[in-house]
Design an enzyme around this catalytic site. Structure first.
Site, PDB file in Angstrom:
ATOM      1  N   LYS A 285      -7.484   1.202  -2.820  1.00  0.00           N
ATOM      2  CA  LYS A 285      -7.083   0.833  -1.454  1.00  0.00           C
ATOM      3  C   LYS A 285      -7.278   2.007  -0.495  1.00  0.00           C
ATOM      4  CE  LYS A 285      -5.370  -1.550   1.943  1.00  0.00           C
ATOM      5  NZ  LYS A 285      -4.073  -2.242   1.931  1.00  0.00           N
TER       6      LYS A 285
ATOM      7  N   THR B 100       0.857  -1.175   0.000  1.00  0.00           N
ATOM      8  CA  THR B 100       0.000   0.000   0.000  1.00  0.00           C
ATOM      9  C   THR B 100       0.899   1.232   0.000  1.00  0.00           C
ATOM     10  OG1 THR B 100      -1.774  -1.125   1.196  1.00  0.00           O
ATOM     11  CG2 THR B 100      -1.784   1.278   1.243  1.00  0.00           C
TER      12      THR B 100
ATOM     13  N   LYS C  29       0.044   5.294   8.456  1.00  0.00           N
ATOM     14  CA  LYS C  29       0.758   5.490   7.190  1.00  0.00           C
ATOM     15  C   LYS C  29      -0.224   5.547   6.039  1.00  0.00           C
ATOM     16  CE  LYS C  29       2.190   2.184   4.772  1.00  0.00           C
ATOM     17  NZ  LYS C  29       1.727   1.405   3.576  1.00  0.00           N
TER      18      LYS C  29
END
Length: 290
Positions: free
Chosen positions: A172, A97, A240
């Site tokens: 995502k 990701t 993150k």
């Protein structure tokens, strides 16, 4: 069966690479900590490589599942990198990701060498990786995706191409935005129930069958009630990811007030020492507040 390389053997990559080996693919693995690669080979066979370039040499597909933008650049670019070892016509599949920006940067670099590139972040967590039932959202050209999809099937329940390069990463981001608000809502609901003296097990048995039901509710309510968070998708990684979402929202003009708020709640969890706790630990923050 294909000759493959898998770069990054963390809690997700280790079992994902294992599924590839179980399907009969010829798998070479690379991990920054060599002992982890040796452990994988001991369990699954195949071979460990000292560098990404060595792992990628001769591979039809190179899969990566590392930590962040910089980690991905480090395994893709440079003399010992995957791109340096890959041959023209091979395909790089990134399960990390990361930002859509670094995805487009690396896809352009790959294209110069005649290498296909599919951004393919996953959802389903450690359990999904171990059980081979991940949801995989992909971006990239149709031809590269069509070649990679049968290989990705080794560890996916569903895999879809959602657009050109970067579309997988954008999808995502949507996934993480939805989860952030959902887990906060679930945490508040269970916190309210606890304060009201309701039996959480009985409560969830009822409301999980209705409109409030969710994967998080079914799979996390017991551990949340018991205060167990030493597993799952870490808060550090969620922050993150949410940072990527918020930065991208600044670029495209999307308004994400709840996401921004929940990101700060996760910051509170980090201050509590819960950086490696599961994302459901938002509940622990509410308990601490009283």
């Amino acid at each position: 069966m294909a000759k493959l390389a898998f770069l990054g053997l963390g809690v997700m990559g280790f079992p994902m690479a294992g599924h590839l080996a179980a399907k009969g693919h010829d798998v070479a693995v690379y991990n920054r900590t060599a002992a982890k690669a040796a452990s994988w080979v001991e369990k699954h066979g195949g071979r460990a490589a000292a560098t990404p370039a060595e792992a990628a040499r001769g591979a039809e597909f190179v899969m990566a599942c590392v930590g962040n933008d910089d980690d991905l650049r480090s395994v893709c670019l440079g003399p010992d990198s995957a791109f340096a070892g890959m041959e023209k016509g091979s395909v790089f599949v990134d399960h990390t990701t990361v930002s859509a920006a670094v995805t487009r940067e690396l896809a352009a670099a790959a294209a110069k060498d005649g290498i296909g590139y599919v951004d393919a972040p996953v959802s389903g967590g450690q359990a999904g990786a171990e059980n081979g039932v991940l949801s995989v959202m992909c971006g990239g050209d149709q031809a590269s995706y069509d070649r990679a999809e049968p290989v990705i099937a080794a560890y996916s329940r569903i895999c879809r191409r959602l657009g050109d390069t970067g579309a997988g990463q954008l999808a995502k981001m949507v996934n993480q935005i939805c989860i952030a608000g959902l887990v906060q809502g679930l945490s508040e609901g269970l916190h309210f129930a606890e304060k009201a003296g309701l039996d959480i097990e009985e409560l969830v048995e009822v409301i999980s069958q209705g409109a409030a039901g969710s994967w998080q509710m079914v799979n996390r309510h017991k551990t949340m009630k018991d205060g167990k968070f030493d597993y799952g998708f870490a808060v550090d990684w969620m922050r993150k990811d949410l940072g990527i979402c918020l930065a991208t929202a600044e670029e495209n003009g999307a308004s994400l007030p709840v996401t921004a708020l929940v990101d700060q709640f996760y910051k509170d969890v980090q201050k509590m020492g819960g950086g490696r706790w599961d994302t459901s630990s938002l509940f622990a923050r509410l308990r601490k507040l009283g």
